[in-house]
Scaffold this active site. Structure first.
Site, mmCIF file in Angstrom:
data_model
loop_
_atom_site.group_PDB
_atom_site.id
_atom_site.type_symbol
_atom_site.label_atom_id
_atom_site.label_comp_id
_atom_site.label_asym_id
_atom_site.label_seq_id
_atom_site.Cartn_x
_atom_site.Cartn_y
_atom_site.Cartn_z
ATOM 1 N N HIS A 149 0.838 -1.203 0.000
ATOM 2 C CA HIS A 149 0.000 0.000 0.000
ATOM 3 C C HIS A 149 0.874 1.254 0.000
ATOM 4 O O HIS A 149 2.077 1.182 0.269
ATOM 5 C CB HIS A 149 -0.915 0.032 1.237
ATOM 6 C CG HIS A 149 -2.109 -0.863 1.108
ATOM 7 N ND1 HIS A 149 -2.077 -2.192 1.447
ATOM 8 C CD2 HIS A 149 -3.375 -0.619 0.659
ATOM 9 C CE1 HIS A 149 -3.269 -2.733 1.219
ATOM 10 N NE2 HIS A 149 -4.070 -1.806 0.739
ATOM 11 N N LYS A 153 -0.557 4.970 4.531
ATOM 12 C CA LYS A 153 -1.473 4.040 5.208
ATOM 13 C C LYS A 153 -1.036 3.842 6.658
ATOM 14 O O LYS A 153 0.132 3.563 6.920
ATOM 15 C CB LYS A 153 -1.538 2.693 4.465
ATOM 16 C CG LYS A 153 -2.581 1.750 5.074
ATOM 17 C CD LYS A 153 -2.909 0.602 4.129
ATOM 18 C CE LYS A 153 -3.879 -0.385 4.769
ATOM 19 N NZ LYS A 153 -5.201 0.212 5.080
HETATM 20 N N1 LIG Z 1 -12.909 -0.731 2.894
HETATM 21 C C1 LIG Z 1 -12.235 -0.310 1.834
HETATM 22 O O1 LIG Z 1 -12.489 -0.716 0.679
HETATM 23 C C2 LIG Z 1 -11.148 0.712 2.058
HETATM 24 C C3 LIG Z 1 -10.491 1.314 0.975
HETATM 25 C C4 LIG Z 1 -9.531 2.304 1.245
HETATM 26 C C5 LIG Z 1 -9.262 2.684 2.550
HETATM 27 N N2 LIG Z 1 -9.906 2.059 3.563
HETATM 28 C C6 LIG Z 1 -9.711 2.461 4.962
HETATM 29 O O2 LIG Z 1 -10.525 3.622 5.168
HETATM 30 C C7 LIG Z 1 -9.889 4.467 6.138
HETATM 31 C C8 LIG Z 1 -9.708 5.851 5.536
HETATM 32 O O3 LIG Z 1 -8.826 5.762 4.446
HETATM 33 P P1 LIG Z 1 -8.350 7.060 3.620
HETATM 34 O O4 LIG Z 1 -7.306 6.578 2.683
HETATM 35 O O5 LIG Z 1 -9.541 7.791 3.098
HETATM 36 O O6 LIG Z 1 -7.677 7.898 4.804
HETATM 37 P P2 LIG Z 1 -7.443 9.469 4.904
HETATM 38 O O7 LIG Z 1 -6.438 9.664 5.986
HETATM 39 O O8 LIG Z 1 -7.169 10.048 3.552
HETATM 40 O O9 LIG Z 1 -8.873 10.024 5.376
HETATM 41 C C9 LIG Z 1 -9.413 9.872 6.669
HETATM 42 C C10 LIG Z 1 -10.215 11.138 6.978
HETATM 43 O O10 LIG Z 1 -10.942 10.940 8.198
HETATM 44 C C11 LIG Z 1 -10.907 12.164 8.907
HETATM 45 N N3 LIG Z 1 -11.267 11.944 10.296
HETATM 46 C C12 LIG Z 1 -10.509 11.501 11.330
HETATM 47 N N4 LIG Z 1 -11.239 11.432 12.466
HETATM 48 C C13 LIG Z 1 -12.489 11.837 12.136
HETATM 49 C C14 LIG Z 1 -13.706 11.971 12.870
HETATM 50 N N5 LIG Z 1 -13.784 11.736 14.188
HETATM 51 N N6 LIG Z 1 -14.814 12.378 12.213
HETATM 52 C C15 LIG Z 1 -14.775 12.690 10.893
HETATM 53 N N7 LIG Z 1 -13.644 12.579 10.148
HETATM 54 C C16 LIG Z 1 -12.530 12.157 10.762
HETATM 55 C C17 LIG Z 1 -9.473 12.667 8.675
HETATM 56 O O11 LIG Z 1 -9.335 14.045 8.995
HETATM 57 C C18 LIG Z 1 -9.317 12.370 7.180
HETATM 58 O O12 LIG Z 1 -9.788 13.453 6.374
HETATM 59 C C19 LIG Z 1 -8.600 3.751 6.539
HETATM 60 O O13 LIG Z 1 -8.857 2.986 7.695
HETATM 61 C C20 LIG Z 1 -8.306 2.862 5.340
HETATM 62 O O14 LIG Z 1 -7.538 1.725 5.676
HETATM 63 C C21 LIG Z 1 -10.834 1.099 3.351
#
Ligand SMILES: NC(=O)c1ccc[n+]([C@@H]2O[C@H](COP(=O)([O-])OP(=O)(O)OC[C@H]3O[C@@H](n4cnc5c(N)ncnc54)[C@H](O)[C@@H]3O)[C@@H](O)[C@H]2O)c1
Length: 256
Positions: A149, A153
């Site tokens: 990744h 991450k």
């Molecule tokens: N299930 C899937 O298919 C899949 C795919 C990609 C990523 N993910 C997971 O999703 C999560 C997010 O990934 P990302 O790449 O978008 O991360 P990212 O860091 O780009 O985004 C996360 C966002 O959440 C915000 N945040 C943090 N605490 C918060 C709260 N209490 N309320 C509202 N917003 C809040 C952060 O400020 C940030 O903007 C990770 O855990 C990642 O592993 C899952």
């Protein structure tokens, strides 16, 4: 019209999910929450709401589904809030501890419908089905899982790699799992899980089945987050007004 709210609205996934929701003619994006950027426009007519106002805003606008892509500690709280308010859920966040998982499950059970999956892509959900078949047929082979990744991450190994371990354990029973290897010594029967981090890799997962004189590799590579975001939106469409319970993407895709 399914009314959607998103937590993690300014994140990589949240941004794409909002774009996908805005494109769908049967959905309306009504609120986006993040811990920074309050007041910033998301789509026309919807601005970022500060995450501290989650409960009051959700209670006021009553969306059908909350889609969460944040971090594990925040996601658990967001899930509890939405479940208390009777709002169905799609949870894409990964990296939950067993305690966080069980808190989330008890908040949801009997109250709302939720799709929880570490991977929304059709390809990965089919990949898990293929891994299950291969593990049945190649019981004596050594199995290694390698995931890669991007360098931003936070959790390692990926939720998808951990779910892959569970798929294999469902076939082989409780197998010893090691995370990376170092040092001297012969190894017994174990599954090695290896996490590679670098650049902007969206997400690669390989399962290697190695036997005497041959090996089989089953590999999935995500080229962009589009498949993940559109899968999350598909799950939101599916979960709205379902019977309370916890569902997987295999339910959404009818892969069972
Ligand atoms: N299930 C899937 O298919 C899949 C795919 C990609 C990523 N993910 C997971 O999703 C999560 C997010 O990934 P990302 O790449 O978008 O991360 P990212 O860091 O780009 O985004 C996360 C966002 O959440 C915000 N945040 C943090 N605490 C918060 C709260 N209490 N309320 C509202 N917003 C809040 C952060 O400020 C940030 O903007 C990770 O855990 C990642 O592993 C899952």
């Amino acid at each position: 019209m399914t009314r959607i709210a998103v937590t993690g609205a300014l994140g990589k996934m949240g941004t794409m999910v909002i774009q996908e929701t805005a494109k769908a003619t049967d959905m309306q994006f009504v609120a986006g929450f993040d811990v920074f950027g309050a007041g910033k426009p998301l789509i026309e007519g919807v601005l970022v709401t500060d995450a501290a106002e989650l409960e009051s805003k959700l209670a006021k606008i009553k969306p059908d589904v909350l889609i969460d892509f944040t971090v594990a500690a925040a996601s658990v709280e967001n899930v509890c809030t939405a479940a208390r308010l009777g709002i169905d859920l799609v949870v894409g966040t990964t990296g939950f501890s067993p305690d966080q998982h069980s808190r989330m499950r008890s908040a949801i059970t009997g109250n709302v419908a939720a799709v929880i999956t570490p991977n929304f892509s059709v390809g990965v959900n089919l990949f898990w089905k293929l891994i299950s078949e291969a593990a049945k047929a190649l019981k004596d082979y050594d199995i290694e899982i390698i995931e890669a990744h991007h360098n931003q991450k936070k959790d390692a190994p990926s939720g998808t790699a951990l779910a892959t371990v569970d798929v294999i354990k469902n076939v082989l029973g409780d197998v010893n799992v090691v995370h990376g290897r170092e040092g001297m010594g012969l190894r017994g029967k174990e599954i090695g899980v290896h996490a590679v981090r670098g650049g902007d890799i969206v997400g690669d997962h390989t399962v290697l089945f190695a036997g005497s004189g041959e090996r089989l590799e089953i590999k999935h590579q995500a080229h962009s987050r589009t498949a993940l975001a559109s899968g999350a939106v598909r799950a939101a469409r599916w979960v709205a007004n379902k019977e309370p319970g916890i569902y997987s993407m295999a339910d959404v895709l009818e892969l069972r």
